[in-house]
Structures are given as structure tokens and as C-alpha cells.
Design a protein around this motif. Sequence first.
Motif, PDB file in Angstrom:
ATOM      1  N   VAL A 134       0.902  -1.087  -0.069  1.00 15.01           N
ATOM      2  CA  VAL A 134       0.083   0.017   0.190  1.00 15.01           C
ATOM      3  C   VAL A 134       0.722   1.097   0.156  1.00 15.01           C
ATOM      4  CG1 VAL A 134      -0.306   0.439   2.365  1.00 15.01           C
ATOM      5  CG2 VAL A 134      -2.353   0.834   1.022  1.00 15.01           C
ATOM      6  N   GLU A 135       2.139   1.252   0.653  1.00 13.49           N
ATOM      7  CA  GLU A 135       2.947   2.206   0.683  1.00 13.49           C
ATOM      8  C   GLU A 135       3.638   2.425  -0.808  1.00 13.49           C
ATOM      9  OE1 GLU A 135       3.511   4.512   2.947  1.00 13.49           O
ATOM     10  OE2 GLU A 135       2.590   3.472   4.530  1.00 13.49           O
ATOM     11  N   LYS A 138       0.746   4.116  -2.683  1.00 11.15           N
ATOM     12  CA  LYS A 138       0.510   5.615  -2.238  1.00 11.15           C
ATOM     13  C   LYS A 138       1.593   6.585  -2.865  1.00 11.15           C
ATOM     14  CE  LYS A 138       0.308   5.916   2.254  1.00 11.15           C
ATOM     15  NZ  LYS A 138       0.584   5.934   3.768  1.00 11.15           N
ATOM     16  N   GLU A 139       2.724   5.871  -3.152  1.00 11.17           N
ATOM     17  CA  GLU A 139       3.745   6.714  -3.835  1.00 11.17           C
ATOM     18  C   GLU A 139       3.963   6.588  -5.351  1.00 11.17           C
ATOM     19  OE1 GLU A 139       5.933   8.989  -2.406  1.00 11.17           O
ATOM     20  OE2 GLU A 139       4.944   8.433  -0.276  1.00 11.17           O
ATOM     21  N   LYS A 140       2.841   5.921  -5.793  1.00  7.47           N
ATOM     22  CA  LYS A 140       2.639   5.502  -7.190  1.00  7.47           C
ATOM     23  C   LYS A 140       3.901   4.773  -7.935  1.00  7.47           C
ATOM     24  CE  LYS A 140      -1.071   8.752  -8.176  1.00  7.47           C
ATOM     25  NZ  LYS A 140      -1.537  10.128  -9.289  1.00  7.47           N
ATOM     26  N   ASP A 156      -6.473   5.736   6.447  1.00  3.28           N
ATOM     27  CA  ASP A 156      -5.679   6.696   6.035  1.00  3.28           C
ATOM     28  C   ASP A 156      -4.993   6.393   5.086  1.00  3.28           C
ATOM     29  OD1 ASP A 156      -6.987   8.873   7.741  1.00  3.28           O
ATOM     30  OD2 ASP A 156      -5.337   8.824   9.127  1.00  3.28           O
ATOM     31  N   ASP A 157      -4.348   4.995   5.219  1.00  2.00           N
ATOM     32  CA  ASP A 157      -3.599   4.533   3.714  1.00  2.00           C
ATOM     33  C   ASP A 157      -4.653   4.416   2.456  1.00  2.00           C
ATOM     34  OD1 ASP A 157      -1.341   4.218   5.140  1.00  2.00           O
ATOM     35  OD2 ASP A 157      -1.711   2.295   6.037  1.00  2.00           O
ATOM     36  N   GLU A 160      -5.444   7.708   0.622  1.00  2.00           N
ATOM     37  CA  GLU A 160      -4.260   8.065  -0.293  1.00  2.00           C
ATOM     38  C   GLU A 160      -3.876   7.337  -1.318  1.00  2.00           C
ATOM     39  OE1 GLU A 160      -0.478   9.278   1.955  1.00  2.00           O
ATOM     40  OE2 GLU A 160      -1.671   9.191   3.814  1.00  2.00           O
ATOM     41  N   VAL A 161      -4.346   6.241  -1.595  1.00  2.00           N
ATOM     42  CA  VAL A 161      -4.337   5.509  -2.901  1.00  2.00           C
ATOM     43  C   VAL A 161      -5.203   5.911  -4.139  1.00  2.00           C
ATOM     44  CG1 VAL A 161      -4.612   3.033  -3.956  1.00  2.00           C
ATOM     45  CG2 VAL A 161      -3.717   3.303  -1.629  1.00  2.00           C
ATOM     46  N   ASN A 162      -4.145   6.171  -5.195  1.00  2.00           N
ATOM     47  CA  ASN A 162      -4.984   6.657  -6.341  1.00  2.00           C
ATOM     48  C   ASN A 162      -4.641   5.828  -7.497  1.00  2.00           C
ATOM     49  OD1 ASN A 162      -6.566   9.324  -5.493  1.00  2.00           O
ATOM     50  ND2 ASN A 162      -4.507   9.759  -4.682  1.00  2.00           N
TER      51      ASN A 162
END
Length: 239
Positions: A134-135, A138-140, A156-157, A160-162
Motif C-alpha cells: 500500500v505504501e 500511495k507513492e505511485k 488513511d492509507d 491516499e491510494v490513487n
Amino acid sequence: MSGHQCTENPPDLDPTSGSGHVEKLGNLDTYVCGSTHSKLAVLLVPHVFGYETPNLRKLADKVAEAGFYAVVPDFFHGDPYNPENQDRPFPIWMKDHELEKGFEESKPIVEALKNKGITSIGAAGFCWGAKVAVELAKEKLVDATVLLHPARVTVDDIKEVNIPIAVLGAEIDQVSPPELVRQFEDILASKPQVKSFVKIFPRCKHGWTVRYNENDPSEVEAALEAHKDMLAWLIDYVK
């Protein structure tokens, strides 16, 4: 992270399992399989028992058969959790294998894959590994992700995911209970621009996708269903 469900039903580790081989990738020993000519890769981030888990390697082989270059790094540097080591209980082991460190060590893996000519990367994280996955999302740093019975993944994780994300949860899960997974689903539903898929597997326990009993047809069936869902997601969005 709940020590109980994350560490119960430990697998018999086998360094010779799988049809691939181990090589250095991004400074980590890594189980790799699949065509080196593929432009598509999947990074499988393991649970606390590590990259020598036979069922995890078997799944990596299945990912490779679908056309991906599949990699399973040894994020624990030869030190997977060992429940038989009474001198090193789970909380102590976790201090040596913080999730933040796992995320940092995943970045050179992604770079190494790109240096091999890979143009699209997916991540699949299992338990401990889902937080790393997931990190990365989040950082793509990857193009799509799948979280399987995640641990320590928060609301919250997910906010932030897109990038395209699938979450596969278990009905009997104290680590990421169905109530939390449904919260993830609600958040993702509020972001229609983000492709998402959320599923809770009935009668399944945390860890079922890689710690199933091969002699129990119902456990095998549930694991294979999850593998199919994971692979379908990666095929759709890692291209």
C-alpha cells in the motif's frame, strides 16, 4: 499487528520450492520466475514467514505463467519469523523487521525491475507485505496493487491510494476484520476515479491465501479463488 493470527499455522519453509530460482535484485536475495523478456512484472511482498513459503512461490509461478516476471524478495534477510524460537517472540522479531524498512527496501527492487526493461509493475502484499504494497501504491511506484489479508493497513492509507487497488479480506480476521475492510470499500467507492475491487471471503481466516491446508478441499478452493481474483486484477491493470 496481531501476533496470534499473523503467526498461526506456520508453513514448512523450503528454499528449493518453486520452478524459479534465487538471485540478487535490488540488494536482496529474490525468488524470480517468468520470462526475462516480459515488460510486465509483479512484486509479491511476503507474510512474516518469508519468501521460502512454498505456497507463496507456487503462486508466484502461477503469476509468471500468466506472462509476468514475478519476484518475491527476501525482505527479512534470511531471518523469517520462527515461532519455535522462544527467545525471540513476535514483538521482538517485528522490531528487527519494521514495515517502514520493508518499504524502503522495496524501492531498489522497483528500480532494478525498471533497469531490466520492465515498463509496468504490480504489487501484491500478503499480511506484513500488504503494508509495503500500500505504501508503494500511495507513492505511485507501482501501477496497480492487491492487498491480501492486510496487516497494519489503515483507513488513511486507503484514502491516499490513487491507482487501481484490490483488497481481499477474510471473514475470520482479527488483524483486518471485515468491518475495517468494509471501511476501505466505502472510501474507495467515494473515489470513482480510482478503480477498486473489495471482497471478503466467507469462512476464511487471516492468511488463508498462502497458509492453507493442501489436504482440505475447502481451504484450497478458497485460496485458489483468491489467487484467481488477484491475477485477474493484475492482468487488467498491469499492462
